[in-house]
Each structure stands twice: as C-alpha cells, then as structure tokens.
Design an enzyme around this catalytic site. Structure first.
Site, short mmCIF file in Angstrom:
data_model
loop_
_atom_site.label_atom_id
_atom_site.label_comp_id
_atom_site.label_asym_id
_atom_site.label_seq_id
_atom_site.Cartn_x
_atom_site.Cartn_y
_atom_site.Cartn_z
N SER A 256 28.17 6.37 74.17
CA SER A 256 26.83 6.63 74.69
C SER A 256 25.78 5.68 74.12
O SER A 256 24.63 6.07 73.90
CB SER A 256 26.43 8.10 74.46
OG SER A 256 27.33 8.96 75.13
N LYS B 292 36.08 0.39 82.37
CA LYS B 292 37.04 1.49 82.59
C LYS B 292 37.60 1.42 84.02
O LYS B 292 37.76 0.32 84.54
CB LYS B 292 36.41 2.85 82.26
CG LYS B 292 35.77 2.85 80.87
CD LYS B 292 35.42 4.23 80.36
CE LYS B 292 34.83 4.12 78.96
NZ LYS B 292 34.53 5.42 78.36
N ASN C 122 32.85 -2.19 78.81
CA ASN C 122 34.16 -1.63 79.15
C ASN C 122 33.98 -0.88 80.46
O ASN C 122 33.45 0.23 80.48
CB ASN C 122 34.61 -0.68 78.02
CG ASN C 122 35.90 0.06 78.36
OD1 ASN C 122 36.61 -0.29 79.30
ND2 ASN C 122 36.20 1.09 77.58
N GLY D 295 30.85 8.89 76.61
CA GLY D 295 30.53 9.40 77.95
C GLY D 295 29.87 10.77 77.92
O GLY D 295 29.74 11.43 78.95
#
Ligand code: PGA
Length: 251
Positions: A214, A11, A9, A174
C-alpha cells in the site's frame, strides 16, 4: 553506494494492449526527466517483449514477476529465466507472498529460482515479509531471517550483489494499511544487520531494501526519507502512470 529504486508490480492486470499503453504513457510522463531513483516495471510474462520495445531509450527498466524453478524442458506452461532474459528484461521479482501463499512456493523452490535467475544474468527483487498473525505474535524478525536464510543467504557475495530485497508485510499488501515509516524502518534496519552479519558491512550498505505494501504517492515521501528504506515495490499504484510517477517523485 546502494541505489534508490521504485519498482512496479503489475501482478495479473492489463491485457497486452493495455500494458503497452500503460508503458507508453509512463515513458511519456518520464520523458526528459532525470528521476533520483531507478525506475523498474514488473509485468506479466506476455507483456515483456512488447514492453521492452516500448521503453527502449527511456529510463525505465523491465522486470518479470516470476520465473520457473527448472532450466528448460518438459514443464508445460512454465517460463524459464533464460526466456525472461531473452525478452530484454533485466530483473525478476521472486518470492512474492502471493506466489508463496497461492502457488505453494517454498524456500527450496525459491532458492532454485534465485539461482537460475542469477545464472541467466537477471537481477532479483526478492520479497520477504510476515503475515498479520506473525506480526501480532511479534515474529516478524524471525520470519524475514528464515526467508533470507532459506533462499538467498547461500549465495556468494558477488552473486548477492545482484539481489534487491523487498520487505512487504503481507497485512499491508493491497489492504490500504501501510506499515508506519517507523515500523518499516525498524525491520529494514534489522534486515540490513542480517546482511551485514552474513556478508559484511559493505555489502549490507550496498544492498537496496525496498518497502512494499500500500505504498502510494501520499506516504512514499515519509517512507523513503528513512535511512534504511531505499525505495518501494508498488502494486496497485503502479497501474496508473500519474500515480506511479507521484511515487518516483518522492525521491
Ligand atoms: P500494493 O502491492 O502496493 O498493491 O499493496 C504491493 C506488492 O504486492 O508488491
């Protein structure tokens, strides 16, 4: 049998040129390899068509990170599920906590998006997961149950077959704080039991449930070894080809 999946992903990262370069590099590092999992990259809308060209003939599959909750028409700035599909993408990530949290996406809106994505032939990677506050209050099970009931449990069993669940505890996204493999397994097993209650044991056994938050090459092997963890949805570590490859190699 359900598939193992490692999905990236990206983002809101990478310019078009940087994204094409990353997809090209990933294609190179996977060349001639037979990964023991499906490999998907989720990119911003503007990358989709170009990245689809790059990954042709490789094992890599393509996902959008979002789609509109409307079919078409006067919705300036929006991108429909049909448009996503027309780029060559096969998947769409929906319900990410960043979309829910920063862009006010409610269960009702997500239900519309899920229906439109499926109606346009996309498979959906549907994200669920609790906040730190909810985890501390031991509400994680209630939260994921409500998220499933609110946006995907209205689907017929044949439609639900196109849903991949991504459990992503918000406190682990994150932050460098990964859920322990036992914590993740516990809630993955619970999610699978909810699917079994709704759709029966076979559908539950066939549904891939990914962990996100994470996840990296160093912790992926332990997470992916758990019986109910069928792969990962990877943010930060999907932005560098060797890091992402390291997670794919965990299978
Ligand atoms: P992270 O993000 O891997 O950077 O924690 C995961 C996600 O939000 O999908």
């Amino acid at each position: 049998m359900r598939k193992n999946i490692v999905a990236g992903n990206w983002k809101m990262n990478k310019t078009l040129q940087e994204g094409v370069a990353l997809a090209t590099e990933l294609k190179e590092v996977l060349k001639g390899q037979k990964p023991n999992c499906e490999v998907i990259i989720g990119t911003p809308f503007i990358h989709l068509a170009s990245v689809a060209e790059v990954i042709k003939g490789s094992v890599i599959k393509l996902s959008a990170e979002n789609c509109a909750d409307k079919e078409s028409g006067a919705y300036t700035g929006e991108v429909s599920a049909a448009m996503v599909k027309s780029t060559g993408a096969e998947y769409c990530i929906l319900g990410h906590s960043e979309r829910r949290g920063y862009y006010g996406e409610t269960p009702e809106i997500l239900k519309e998006k899920v229906d439109l994505a499926l109606a346009n032939g996309l498979k959906v990677i549907f994200c669920i997961g609790e906040s730190l506050e909810e985890r501390e209050a031991n509400k994680q099970n209630a939260v994921v149950k409500a998220e499933l009931e609110g946006s995907v449990f209205h689907l017929a069993p044949a439609e639900f077959a196109n849903i991949i669940i991504a459990y992503e505890p918000i406190w682990a996204i994150g932050t460098g704080k990964t859920a322990t493999s036992d914590q993740a397994e516990e809630i993955h097993a619970y999610i699978r039991s909810l699917i079994a209650d709704k759709y029966g044991k076979q559908v539950a056994e066939d549904t891939s449930i990914l962990y996100g938050g994470s996840c990296k090459a160093s912790n992926a092997p332990e997470l992916f070894a758990k019986p109910d963890i069928d792969g990962g949805l990877i943010g930060g570590a999907s932005l560098k080809a060797p890091d992402f490859k390291g997670i794919i190699d965990a299978f």
